[in-house]
Scaffold this motif. Structure first.
Motif, PDB file in Angstrom:
ATOM      1  N   LEU A 111       0.824  -1.205   0.000  1.00 57.45           N
ATOM      2  CA  LEU A 111       0.000   0.000   0.000  1.00 57.45           C
ATOM      3  C   LEU A 111       0.861   1.258   0.000  1.00 57.45           C
ATOM      4  O   LEU A 111       1.955   1.283   0.558  1.00 57.45           O
ATOM      5  CB  LEU A 111      -0.910   0.017   1.234  1.00 57.45           C
ATOM      6  N   ILE A 112       0.326   2.303  -0.602  1.00 61.01           N
ATOM      7  CA  ILE A 112       0.994   3.604  -0.566  1.00 61.01           C
ATOM      8  C   ILE A 112       0.656   4.312   0.740  1.00 61.01           C
ATOM      9  O   ILE A 112      -0.299   3.941   1.437  1.00 61.01           O
ATOM     10  CB  ILE A 112       0.587   4.496  -1.760  1.00 61.01           C
ATOM     11  N   ASN A 113       1.420   5.320   1.072  1.00 60.93           N
ATOM     12  CA  ASN A 113       1.050   6.245   2.130  1.00 60.93           C
ATOM     13  C   ASN A 113       0.049   7.218   1.515  1.00 60.93           C
ATOM     14  O   ASN A 113       0.407   8.070   0.697  1.00 60.93           O
ATOM     15  CB  ASN A 113       2.284   6.993   2.636  1.00 60.93           C
ATOM     16  N   MET A 114      -1.212   7.094   1.907  1.00 63.05           N
ATOM     17  CA  MET A 114      -2.255   7.882   1.258  1.00 63.05           C
ATOM     18  C   MET A 114      -2.137   9.373   1.525  1.00 63.05           C
ATOM     19  O   MET A 114      -2.767  10.181   0.824  1.00 63.05           O
ATOM     20  CB  MET A 114      -3.641   7.361   1.647  1.00 63.05           C
ATOM     21  N   GLY A 147       5.754   4.604  10.869  1.00 67.95           N
ATOM     22  CA  GLY A 147       6.226   5.988  10.842  1.00 67.95           C
ATOM     23  C   GLY A 147       5.120   6.996  10.649  1.00 67.95           C
ATOM     24  O   GLY A 147       5.321   8.027  10.011  1.00 67.95           O
ATOM     25  N   ASN A 148       3.939   6.702  11.193  1.00 68.40           N
ATOM     26  CA  ASN A 148       2.758   7.577  11.087  1.00 68.40           C
ATOM     27  C   ASN A 148       2.287   7.759   9.645  1.00 68.40           C
ATOM     28  O   ASN A 148       1.736   8.804   9.283  1.00 68.40           O
ATOM     29  CB  ASN A 148       3.027   8.936  11.734  1.00 68.40           C
ATOM     30  N   ALA A 149       2.498   6.742   8.832  1.00 69.07           N
ATOM     31  CA  ALA A 149       1.953   6.750   7.474  1.00 69.07           C
ATOM     32  C   ALA A 149       0.445   6.531   7.522  1.00 69.07           C
ATOM     33  O   ALA A 149      -0.076   5.860   8.416  1.00 69.07           O
ATOM     34  CB  ALA A 149       2.609   5.658   6.637  1.00 69.07           C
ATOM     35  N   ARG A 150      -0.253   7.104   6.553  1.00 73.02           N
ATOM     36  CA  ARG A 150      -1.700   6.881   6.418  1.00 73.02           C
ATOM     37  C   ARG A 150      -1.913   5.670   5.521  1.00 73.02           C
ATOM     38  O   ARG A 150      -1.693   5.724   4.315  1.00 73.02           O
ATOM     39  CB  ARG A 150      -2.394   8.103   5.816  1.00 73.02           C
ATOM     40  N   LEU A 151      -2.380   4.566   6.115  1.00 74.50           N
ATOM     41  CA  LEU A 151      -2.575   3.340   5.351  1.00 74.50           C
ATOM     42  C   LEU A 151      -3.940   3.280   4.677  1.00 74.50           C
ATOM     43  O   LEU A 151      -4.149   2.453   3.781  1.00 74.50           O
ATOM     44  CB  LEU A 151      -2.400   2.122   6.262  1.00 74.50           C
TER      45      LEU A 151
END
Length: 445
Positions: A111-114, A147-151
């Motif tokens: 998945l990307i970091n949205m 790292g606080n990415a938005r999944l």
């Protein structure tokens, strides 16, 4: 353990590295992409088909989206995992936060970091649109593990709520639903000794509070006491902190006193509530129409809802629900395309129709202004509107939560069966953090 099996499989399937993406120069013209969503009823699927058809016909880029009802969440998860490393993965997938985290573990990193789209200068939604979504909704998909990415990004939510028999409460001397645990406990214990005059089943033993043994029941009480399941700032589960132990103590003592019991069959608490046998029960807000039907077919009393009684200054409901994640592929046009489709789905007019068909809580607050018809049939929905503003969530975007939910369910059952609540919660915390550390160790490899 199941989580190790999943992670081992993912390590074999695929390798890659998470990097920040830029979409400022991406032109999605002519992109074709696939979305996997989760609804099952014919009228719900027909709505999704109509929404997608209109998007395909009207978007200015000639984007073509193939949106597919891909089964229940377990089926979607299994199918997605089996396709990791292939070009057959959907471009957008729906899943709970812990499932999206598993999709992004080392060896998968699917998945990307949205936030690269959510905060894009070119593709971000208007600031007023973002402000229309409660911050508590948006925070659920931020993963401290990554790292606080938005999944993911929320398409809808449900909330754990307390259902209450208002006529019975009046008989017990209460003019409103108790807002704090002390008064709630007193009312529930009084009801266990004083049956409702309008009970449809006078031979049944009345009970103050009846619940199903589900992880969300335990999680909701912990949140109401000001606690968390996983503390993102510490990166650890905190089932043994004072707030969680106070929550488990309430459950334990009310059970011992005969004021709380578990349902003996699926939806048994809903049936007992409708028949005037249970004064309170806790369940999902998506069950509002079903509770209404149970009451009208049963004891036909006045009823209302509130959050689980709380020690916090404001009510702290338990929000939960799936999110959409975007798959990492070389053709960035697909990622922009599905994001634009999701933006279409999030328009209030579409959210309103989705609420009517599913009973879920919309993520856009302004949607409520388009739901006068639905709110008239379901007047309790307005209470949810207010409770959403200060709600929290039991569900962390962590791969470990896949198994921790099962541990929470077992812990609740043990407490209701008379086990020492402190030891149960300490054991739960130890095992949950062991699983969590295993997942974190995978991220470091």
């Amino acid at each position: 353990m199941r989580i190790i099996t999943i992670l081992s499989f993912l390590l074999i399937c695929f390798t890659g590295h998470a990097i920040a993406e830029s979409y400022e120069n991406v032109n999605p013209t002519g992109a074709e992409a696939t979305v996997w969503y989760r609804v099952s009823r014919d009228n719900q699927i027909a709505f999704m088909d109509m929404l997608t058809k209109e998007f395909n016909n009207n978007n200015p880029f000639g984007i073509k989206i193939n949106a597919v009802s891909a089964g229940h969440y377990g089926q979607i998860f299994t199918k997605f995992v089996n396709l990791i490393g292939t070009e057959e993965l959907p471009d957008m997938v729906v899943g709970y936060q812990n499932q999206l985290a598993l999709f992004n573990m080392p060896g998968a990193e699917s998945l990307i970091n949205m936030d690269d789209l959510v905060k894009s200068k070119k593709w971000a939604m208007h600031p007023e649109t973002m402000a229309d979504i409660p911050s508590s909704f948006l925070a659920q998909d931020i993963s401290s593990d990554f790292g606080n990415a938005r999944l993911g990004f929320p398409p809808r939510r449900s909330m754990e709520i307390l259902y209450a028999n208002m006529d019975w409460l009046k008989e017990l001397g209460y003019n409103e639903i108790p807002k704090n645990p002390k008064d709630f406990r007193a009312a529930a214990c009084k009801a266990s000794k004083q049956a409702f005059s309008g009970s449809k089943d006078p031979s049944a033993k009345s009970i103050g509070w009846e619940i199903g043994t589900d992880a969300s029941r335990l999680g909701s009480v912990i949140l109401a006491f000001g606690g968390e399941t996983l503390d993102k700032s510490k990166g650890a589960y905190v089932f043994d902190n004072p707030e969680a132990l106070a929550a488990s103590k309430l459950i334990s003592e009310m059970s011992e006193e005969g004021c709380l019991r578990s349902a003996t069959e699926k939806y048994g608490e809903q049936t007992d509530f409708g028949n005037g046998v249970a004064l309170f029960t806790t369940s999902s807000s998506s069950g509002l129409p079903y509770y209404g039907k149970a009451v009208s077919k049963g004891a036909n009393f006045n009823w209302s809802i509130y959050s689980v009684p709380h020690t916090t200054p404001q009510p702290r409901g338990n929000l939960y629900g799936p999110s959409f994640g975007i798959t990492k592929k070389s053709d960035k046009r697909k990622q922009v395309a599905v994001w634009l489709w999701l933006r279409e789905f999030l328009k209030p007019v579409n959210q309103a129709q989705f609420v009517r068909l599913t009973n879920y809580v919309p993520v856009r607050m302004s949607t409520m202004n388009l739901l006068d018809d639905y709110r008239k049939k379901n007047p309790q929905f307005d209470i949810i509107r207010e409770l959403m503003k200060t709600a929290g969530s039991e569900t962390p975007p962590s791969a470990s939560y896949e198994e921790v939910r099962g541990l929470m369910k077992d812990a609740l059952a043990e407490i209701l069966n008379g086990a020492d609540h402190v030891k149960v919660m300490q054991d739960l915390n130890e095992e949950a953090n062991r699983l969590h550390q295993e997942a974190l160790d995978q991220l470091k490899e």
